[in-house]
Design a protein around this motif. Structure first.
Motif, PDB file in Angstrom:
ATOM      1  N   ASP A 165       0.902  -1.179  -0.318  1.00 56.08           N
ATOM      2  CA  ASP A 165      -0.083   0.019   0.099  1.00 56.08           C
ATOM      3  C   ASP A 165       0.745   1.785  -0.082  1.00 56.08           C
ATOM      4  OD1 ASP A 165      -2.682  -1.735   0.251  1.00 56.08           O
ATOM      5  OD2 ASP A 165      -2.730  -1.225   2.283  1.00 56.08           O
ATOM      6  N   PHE A 166       1.738   1.258   0.364  1.00 57.12           N
ATOM      7  CA  PHE A 166       3.109   2.901   1.129  1.00 57.12           C
ATOM      8  C   PHE A 166       3.994   2.764  -0.560  1.00 57.12           C
ATOM      9  CE2 PHE A 166       7.424   3.811   1.555  1.00 57.12           C
ATOM     10  CZ  PHE A 166       6.867   5.805   2.434  1.00 57.12           C
ATOM     11  N   VAL A 167       4.313   1.553  -0.584  1.00 58.59           N
ATOM     12  CA  VAL A 167       5.005   1.890  -1.677  1.00 58.59           C
ATOM     13  C   VAL A 167       3.743   1.811  -3.519  1.00 58.59           C
ATOM     14  CG1 VAL A 167       6.650   0.269  -3.822  1.00 58.59           C
ATOM     15  CG2 VAL A 167       6.921   0.165  -1.249  1.00 58.59           C
ATOM     16  N   LEU A 168       2.741   1.835  -3.550  1.00 55.10           N
ATOM     17  CA  LEU A 168       1.659   2.123  -4.276  1.00 55.10           C
ATOM     18  C   LEU A 168       1.311   3.213  -4.563  1.00 55.10           C
ATOM     19  CD1 LEU A 168      -0.147   1.242  -7.059  1.00 55.10           C
ATOM     20  CD2 LEU A 168      -1.509   0.024  -5.016  1.00 55.10           C
ATOM     21  N   ILE A 192       2.182   6.647  -7.204  1.00 50.61           N
ATOM     22  CA  ILE A 192       0.882   6.890  -6.934  1.00 50.61           C
ATOM     23  C   ILE A 192       1.294   8.229  -7.263  1.00 50.61           C
ATOM     24  CG2 ILE A 192      -1.511   7.428  -7.571  1.00 50.61           C
ATOM     25  CD1 ILE A 192      -2.236   4.502  -7.268  1.00 50.61           C
ATOM     26  N   LYS A 193       0.977   8.759  -6.749  1.00 47.07           N
ATOM     27  CA  LYS A 193       2.560  10.191  -6.085  1.00 47.07           C
ATOM     28  C   LYS A 193       2.868  10.512  -7.081  1.00 47.07           C
ATOM     29  CE  LYS A 193       0.880  10.451  -1.167  1.00 47.07           C
ATOM     30  NZ  LYS A 193       1.746  10.730   0.035  1.00 47.07           N
ATOM     31  N   SER A 230       3.780   9.288 -10.054  1.00 51.34           N
ATOM     32  CA  SER A 230       3.146   9.016 -11.858  1.00 51.34           C
ATOM     33  C   SER A 230       2.525  10.415 -11.554  1.00 51.34           C
ATOM     34  CB  SER A 230       2.554   7.901 -11.399  1.00 51.34           C
ATOM     35  OG  SER A 230       3.920   7.093 -12.017  1.00 51.34           O
ATOM     36  N   MET A 231       1.347  10.936 -11.271  1.00 54.29           N
ATOM     37  CA  MET A 231       0.208  11.545 -10.970  1.00 54.29           C
ATOM     38  C   MET A 231       1.087  13.395 -10.668  1.00 54.29           C
ATOM     39  SD  MET A 231      -2.514  10.696 -11.098  1.00 54.29           S
ATOM     40  CE  MET A 231      -3.530  11.924 -11.456  1.00 54.29           C
ATOM     41  N   ALA A 232       2.346  13.334 -10.142  1.00 56.61           N
ATOM     42  CA  ALA A 232       2.902  14.719  -9.678  1.00 56.61           C
ATOM     43  C   ALA A 232       3.607  14.686 -11.600  1.00 56.61           C
ATOM     44  CB  ALA A 232       4.158  14.470  -9.335  1.00 56.61           C
ATOM     45  N   GLU A 233       3.963  13.763 -12.217  1.00 58.90           N
ATOM     46  CA  GLU A 233       4.712  14.031 -13.331  1.00 58.90           C
ATOM     47  C   GLU A 233       3.303  14.348 -14.589  1.00 58.90           C
ATOM     48  OE1 GLU A 233       6.455  11.576 -16.502  1.00 58.90           O
ATOM     49  OE2 GLU A 233       7.250  11.362 -14.434  1.00 58.90           O
ATOM     50  N   VAL A 234       2.584  13.648 -14.322  1.00 57.67           N
ATOM     51  CA  VAL A 234       1.181  14.197 -15.069  1.00 57.67           C
ATOM     52  C   VAL A 234       1.241  15.182 -15.123  1.00 57.67           C
ATOM     53  CG1 VAL A 234      -0.970  12.749 -15.804  1.00 57.67           C
ATOM     54  CG2 VAL A 234       0.893  10.988 -15.595  1.00 57.67           C
ATOM     55  N   LEU A 235       0.693  15.666 -13.711  1.00 57.04           N
ATOM     56  CA  LEU A 235      -0.062  17.098 -13.434  1.00 57.04           C
ATOM     57  C   LEU A 235       1.079  18.304 -14.275  1.00 57.04           C
ATOM     58  CD1 LEU A 235      -1.969  16.144  -9.907  1.00 57.04           C
ATOM     59  CD2 LEU A 235      -2.630  16.937 -12.193  1.00 57.04           C
ATOM     60  N   ASN A 236       1.490  17.891 -13.450  1.00 51.60           N
ATOM     61  CA  ASN A 236       2.995  19.506 -14.047  1.00 51.60           C
ATOM     62  C   ASN A 236       2.955  18.762 -15.846  1.00 51.60           C
ATOM     63  OD1 ASN A 236       3.974  19.914 -11.658  1.00 51.60           O
ATOM     64  ND2 ASN A 236       6.098  18.355 -12.010  1.00 51.60           N
ATOM     65  N   HIS A 237       3.236  18.452 -16.217  1.00 57.35           N
ATOM     66  CA  HIS A 237       2.932  17.966 -17.790  1.00 57.35           C
ATOM     67  C   HIS A 237       1.398  18.039 -18.534  1.00 57.35           C
ATOM     68  CE1 HIS A 237       4.068  16.933 -22.051  1.00 57.35           C
ATOM     69  NE2 HIS A 237       3.290  16.144 -21.767  1.00 57.35           N
ATOM     70  N   ALA A 238       0.508  18.323 -17.913  1.00 55.57           N
ATOM     71  CA  ALA A 238      -0.773  19.112 -17.994  1.00 55.57           C
ATOM     72  C   ALA A 238      -0.769  20.658 -17.878  1.00 55.57           C
ATOM     73  CB  ALA A 238      -1.923  18.135 -16.860  1.00 55.57           C
ATOM     74  N   LEU A 239      -0.534  20.807 -16.450  1.00 55.22           N
ATOM     75  CA  LEU A 239      -0.611  22.480 -16.255  1.00 55.22           C
ATOM     76  C   LEU A 239       0.592  22.741 -17.339  1.00 55.22           C
ATOM     77  CD1 LEU A 239      -0.949  24.037 -14.248  1.00 55.22           C
ATOM     78  CD2 LEU A 239       1.169  23.558 -12.831  1.00 55.22           C
ATOM     79  N   ARG A 240       1.697  21.990 -17.745  1.00 53.58           N
ATOM     80  CA  ARG A 240       2.492  23.015 -18.673  1.00 53.58           C
ATOM     81  C   ARG A 240       2.124  23.408 -19.953  1.00 53.58           C
ATOM     82  NH1 ARG A 240       7.592  20.199 -18.010  1.00 53.58           N
ATOM     83  NH2 ARG A 240       6.201  18.931 -18.827  1.00 53.58           N
ATOM     84  N   ASP A 241       1.144  22.158 -20.406  1.00 53.55           N
ATOM     85  CA  ASP A 241       0.630  22.978 -21.764  1.00 53.55           C
ATOM     86  C   ASP A 241      -0.836  23.316 -21.563  1.00 53.55           C
ATOM     87  OD1 ASP A 241       2.308  20.352 -22.692  1.00 53.55           O
ATOM     88  OD2 ASP A 241       0.908  18.768 -22.671  1.00 53.55           O
ATOM     89  N   LEU A 242      -1.264  23.171 -19.771  1.00 56.29           N
ATOM     90  CA  LEU A 242      -2.238  23.897 -20.606  1.00 56.29           C
ATOM     91  C   LEU A 242      -2.180  25.744 -20.079  1.00 56.29           C
ATOM     92  CD1 LEU A 242      -5.396  23.985 -20.083  1.00 56.29           C
ATOM     93  CD2 LEU A 242      -5.315  24.235 -17.359  1.00 56.29           C
ATOM     94  N   THR A 243      -1.400  26.424 -18.858  1.00 57.07           N
ATOM     95  CA  THR A 243      -0.467  27.357 -19.107  1.00 57.07           C
ATOM     96  C   THR A 243      -0.153  28.203 -20.537  1.00 57.07           C
ATOM     97  OG1 THR A 243       0.266  26.719 -17.094  1.00 57.07           O
ATOM     98  CG2 THR A 243       1.493  28.697 -18.147  1.00 57.07           C
TER      99      THR A 243
END
Length: 124
Positions: free
Chosen positions: A70-73, A77-78, A80-93
Motif C-alpha cells: 500500500d505504501f509503495v503503491l 501513484i503520487k 506518477s500523478m505529479a509528473e502527469v499533472l506537471n505536464h498537463a499544467l504546462r500544456d494548459l498554461t
C-alpha cells in the motif's frame, strides 16, 4: 511484473527467512532448555494445530506485505500523478497564454481601429 518495476526495498520471502534463520548451521548457538521445550511441544502437534499455525503465519505475512505494498503503491501513484499533472499544467498554461495573447491582440487592434475611425470622423 517486469524487472524494471521491481522495488528492491521490498524483501522477498527467502531474504526474510535468511535474516531470521542463523547464517550457518554450525554457527547456531547450542539449544537451550527453552528450545528443547519448544521442540518437544511442537513434536506432538496435530494437523489441525499445524493448520492454525500456518493460517496465523499467513495472516501476519499478508498484513505486513499489504501495508508495505500500500505504501509503495501510494508513493508511485503520487510520483506518477505529479509528473502527469506537471505536464498537463504546462500544456494548459501554454494554451491559455496563446489564447490570451490572441484575445488581447484582437481587442487592442479593434480598439485602435475604433479610435482611429472616431478621430477621422471628427476631422471631417
Amino acid at each position: 511484473m517486469s524487472q524494471a518495476s521491481f522495488d528492491a526495498s521490498i524483501p522477498v520471502l527467502t531474504e526474510v527467512l535468511k535474516t531470521e534463520a542463523p547464517a550457518e548451521a554450525h554457527a547456531a548457538p547450542p539449544p537451550s532448555a527453552a528450545d528443547s521445550l519448544e521442540a518437544a511441544a511442537i513434536d506432538g502437534w496435530t494437523d489441525a494445530e499445524w493448520a492454525v499455525m500456518e493460517h496465523r503465519l499467513s495472516v501476519r505475512i499478508m498484513h505486513q506485505l499489504q501495508s508495505r505494498v500500500d505504501f509503495v503503491l501510494e508513493q508511485r501513484i503520487k510520483d506518477s500523478m505529479a509528473e502527469v499533472l506537471n505536464h498537463a499544467l504546462r500544456d494548459l498554461t501554454n494554451e491559455i497564454r496563446i489564447g490570451l495573447h490572441d484575445t488581447i491582440e484582437k481587442i487592442v487592434s479593434r480598439a485602435v481601429t475604433q479610435e482611429l475611425t472616431h478621430l477621422q470622423a471628427q476631422k471631417k
